[in-house]
Write an enzyme that holds these catalytic residues in place. Structure first.
Site, short mmCIF file in Angstrom:
data_model
loop_
_atom_site.label_atom_id
_atom_site.label_comp_id
_atom_site.label_asym_id
_atom_site.label_seq_id
_atom_site.Cartn_x
_atom_site.Cartn_y
_atom_site.Cartn_z
N ASP A 356 0.83 -1.19 0.00
CA ASP A 356 0.00 0.00 0.00
C ASP A 356 0.88 1.25 0.00
O ASP A 356 1.86 1.34 0.75
CB ASP A 356 -0.89 -0.03 1.25
CG ASP A 356 -1.75 1.20 1.39
OD1 ASP A 356 -2.62 1.41 0.54
OD2 ASP A 356 -1.54 1.96 2.37
N GLU A 392 1.70 -0.45 -4.99
CA GLU A 392 0.76 0.62 -5.31
C GLU A 392 1.65 1.85 -5.51
O GLU A 392 2.12 2.43 -4.53
CB GLU A 392 -0.24 0.85 -4.19
CG GLU A 392 -1.25 1.92 -4.53
CD GLU A 392 -2.21 2.24 -3.38
OE1 GLU A 392 -3.38 2.53 -3.65
OE2 GLU A 392 -1.77 2.21 -2.22
#
Length: 716
Positions: A356, A392
């Site tokens: 993330d 990401e």
């Protein structure tokens, strides 16, 4: 030898122990506890009885900034935490406060819930900058670590080790996937055991996906501002423990049972040929900004774990939008991340990670650095470098959007793929040039540094944003239930509601929406790269227009297994099966586009305009062009199988037509093809034409807003 005296009126004897390994480790007769803190003046180990009675033991030994002790007789099931002594001066980044019970960053299991109470905060009163620490005991309101010993019978467990080119990812939420599944026993719904249940595993298998990507399963807690509104953090991007499976996802009644249950889930999925990828949040923690609670890192060594603003140690550098950023420039913090990653691979048998806001991990000073210590350590690690690594590739800081800029061996969530495909099917006048790149692996982003097409993880929807059904139903987000006056969530969604906002009974609008859903899915699964499906999109799942359901732990987010679009499910199953059986649709090398003499003049990749001619320069820059033909020659695949044999597959001609009206296109004749068979069309609910459609080269009529996949026929 006489027994050493206990540290208090009750409790076990304390021996010096060892500074390594960090965490709590049982050796069969006792447990070694080790906690790193560079600035602590003293550390108390706190053991809790079953009734909550606390016993404190001062750790007398400190080796290389690690405080440690071994306690004979302490074993699995023991709840524990720490209290760390030191100066309290927020202006200098010092937030030591022994009144706060702290979770061990290396705890393998967690027991207990976080409950909202003023004692969670290290400062006194309402001022986070107060120089006087709050002296209320937080222990009754925070979770505790659990000493575990889990001798799980892995037996012959073998990771499927699916190649990137053969991977189809299914992004799901552990709880939401099975909470409403009628064939999963009620006691197992929403748990790791629920995911391992044959009813759910069968769905994954018949769908044809090769990997599940689980939203965060590291132990997390909810933010105080959500608890005040009676909500919770559903998605889990608020990590507190990087080694412990989230306790609330376990059906096990005993503390520490979540470890065994998680392993059993992995083993069951592996047995079905499905890999397990974890969405991990190493960029920030659950402690928030300067006004947030003191739960672990903030009280152990705030200045070492977090990036603080230069000149103002009371504030955090926030590249994440969540209040703080872990400082992976520091060796102890980087070691924490790597120890965690290795643990989940070696002990929990997971197959990869999706990071993330990965750009936040790559910031050496301010800018995102391709040569940062984080990349270097991951690249050389003999364990972590061998599993699937997905970034990401953005954060919320300046210069944080880094799609295409992560180094090998990383793959990336391709945000440009999502944006382009949405633009095309929403009717934006963007032409076909960017679409061609996205359909063929995004060579403009990933080829220059030696990566392959599978560096691109292609997706149209994800957990964050509209579901696919909502993408074609709502023009505007409907996030009022989140309690933020609909200010949260993305407002520019590159979508189209098919002419009517929200639910409707109009059969023409419903048919158009269903076809638009199929268009998005067909584009995704016919594209070179790694496709990622969002759980429930194949069933027609809706969130009623909420495009930021991070705090909706209810039927808004949970998959409704009783309201399944069976035709759509059959369509996706057919598409995935077609992809997995066709090497030409999942190529491992970028296309060249050169003329192939051995095929009579075709190309491995060719693009056609509606008139049947290959696209010209003016076509590529025509923003009004909404129809494109993509020709893939299965005789020109450049990668070989494991035995070095050349791979030959069928050839396909795919037509994507985003215009509202039907259009006449010309199918090219020899050497491109002697005829064509319609293998799949989004015009039909399941993608299957009512009868085999074999047509000769020449003019055919494409329906408005549709995708055709045509199998190329050649005379013997």
């Amino acid at each position: 030898m006489d027994a050493l005296p206990a540290d208090g009126p009750t409790g076990p004897v304390t021996w010096p122990g060892s500074p390594s390994p960090l965490g709590a480790h049982w050796d069969g007769t006792g447990t070694n506890f080790a906690l790193w803190s560079a600035g602590a003046q003293a550390v108390d180990l706190c053991l809790f009885d079953a009734d909550g009675t606390e016993h404190r033991h001062r750790l007398r030994e400190s080796t290389h900034q690690v405080w440690h002790a071994r306690l004979p007789g302490v074993g699995p099931g023991q709840r524990y935490g720490y209290r760390v002594h030191g100066p309290y001066d927020p202006s200098q980044g010092l937030r030591y406060n022994p009144a706060k019970l702290l979770l061990d960053p290396y705890a393998r299991a967690v027991d207990g819930q976080l409950t909202l109470d003023g004692s969670l905060f290290g400062y006194r009163g309402d001022s986070p900058d107060a120089r006087t620490p709050d002296d209320r005991d937080s222990a009754p309101h925070v979770p505790r670590g659990v000493v575990i010993h889990d001798d799980f019978p892995w037996g012959g467990d073998r990771p499927p080790a699916t190649s990137w080119a053969d991977t189809v990812i299914y992004e799901l939420h552990v709880k939401g996937a099975t909470m409403r599944h009628p064939d999963v026993p009620p006691a197992l719904r929403g748990t790791y055991a629920g995911l391992a249940h044959p009813a759910f595993v069968e769905h994954l298998s018949t769908l044809g996906v090769s990997a599940v990507e689980l939203l965060p399963v590291h132990h997390f807690v909810s933010e105080p501002h959500l608890l005040k509104r009676g909500l919770t953090n559903y998605w889990g991007y608020n990590t507190l423990g990087y080694f412990a499976p989230h306790a609330a996802y376990s059906s096990a009644g005993s503390a520490g049972g979540q470890v065994t249950e998680f392993k059993a889930m992995v083993k069951a999925l592996h047995a079905a040929g499905i890999e397990v990828i974890l969405d991990v949040v190493y960029n920030h923690t659950a402690e928030g900004d300067h006004s947030g609670p003191t739960l672990s890192f903030k009280g152990i060594d705030n200045r070492a774990y977090y990036r603080l603003r230069g000149g103002d140690g009371s504030r955090y550098t926030d590249y994440t939008g969540c209040g703080n950023t872990l400082d992976v420039r520091r060796p102890a913090v980087l070691a924490l991340l790597m120890d965690s990653l290795r643990y989940w691979v070696t002990e929990m048998h997971v197959d990869g990670f999706r990071f993330d806001l990965a750009s936040a991990l790559a910031r050496s000073m301010h800018d995102v650095d391709r040569l940062s210590a984080f990349f270097d350590v991951v690249h050389q690690d003999p364990v972590v470098s061998q599993v699937k690594l997905i970034a990401e590739p953005w954060d919320v800081g300046e210069g944080g959007y880094q799609v295409g800029n992560f180094p090998p061996p990383w793959t990336e969530w391709n945000g440009k793929y999502r944006d382009t495909v949405r633009d095309v099917w929403s009717g934006a006048q963007v032409g076909v040039r960017d679409l061609a790149y996205r359909l063929t692996g995004s060579s403009d982003l990933y080829r220059s540094d030696g990566r392959r097409p599978f560096a691109s993880v292609n997706f149209v929807t994800a957990h964050d944003g509209f579901t696919l059904a909502d993408l074609v139903t709502y023009q505007k987000k409907r996030n009022e239930a989140n309690g933020e006056d609909n200010r949260d969530g993305e407002s520019h969604n590159r979508n189209w509601n098919s002419g009517v906002e929200g639910p409707t009974d109009d059969p023409a609008v419903l048919a158009l929406r269903a076809r638009q859903v199929r268009n998005h899915l067909a584009t995704l699964l016919l594209s070179t790269g790694v496709p990622m499906l969002t759980a429930g999109d194949e069933l027609g799942r809706t969130q009623l227009g909420n495009n930021n359901a991070y705090c909706q732990d209810n039927e808004v987010s949970w998959i409704d297994w009783k309201d399944v679009d069976e035709d759509l499910l059959a369509f996706v199953q057919r598409l995935v099966a077609l992809r997995r059986s066709s090497p030409v649709l999942r190529q491992e090398a970028f296309f060249e586009g050169h003329e192939l003499r051995q095929t009579g003049g075709t190309r491995d990749l060719a693009w056609f305009n509606p008139g049947g001619a290959q696209l010209t320069t003016s076509d590529w820059f025509d923003t009004n062009l909404r129809t494109i033909g993509m020709y893939l020659d299965g005789r020109a695949i450049r990668h070989r199988d494991e035995f070095g044999r050349r791979i030959v597959d069928e050839s396909y001609l795919a037509w994507l037509h985003a215009g509202a009206e039907k259009v006449t296109v010309t199918l090219p004749g020899p050497p491109w093809g002697d005829g064509y068979e319609l293998a799949l069309s989004t015009e039909y609910p399941t993608g299957v034409p009512p009868r085999p459609a074999v047509v000769a080269p020449g003019k055919v009529e494409l329906p408005g807003r549709s995708v055709w996949l045509m199998r190329v026929l050649r005379r013997p």
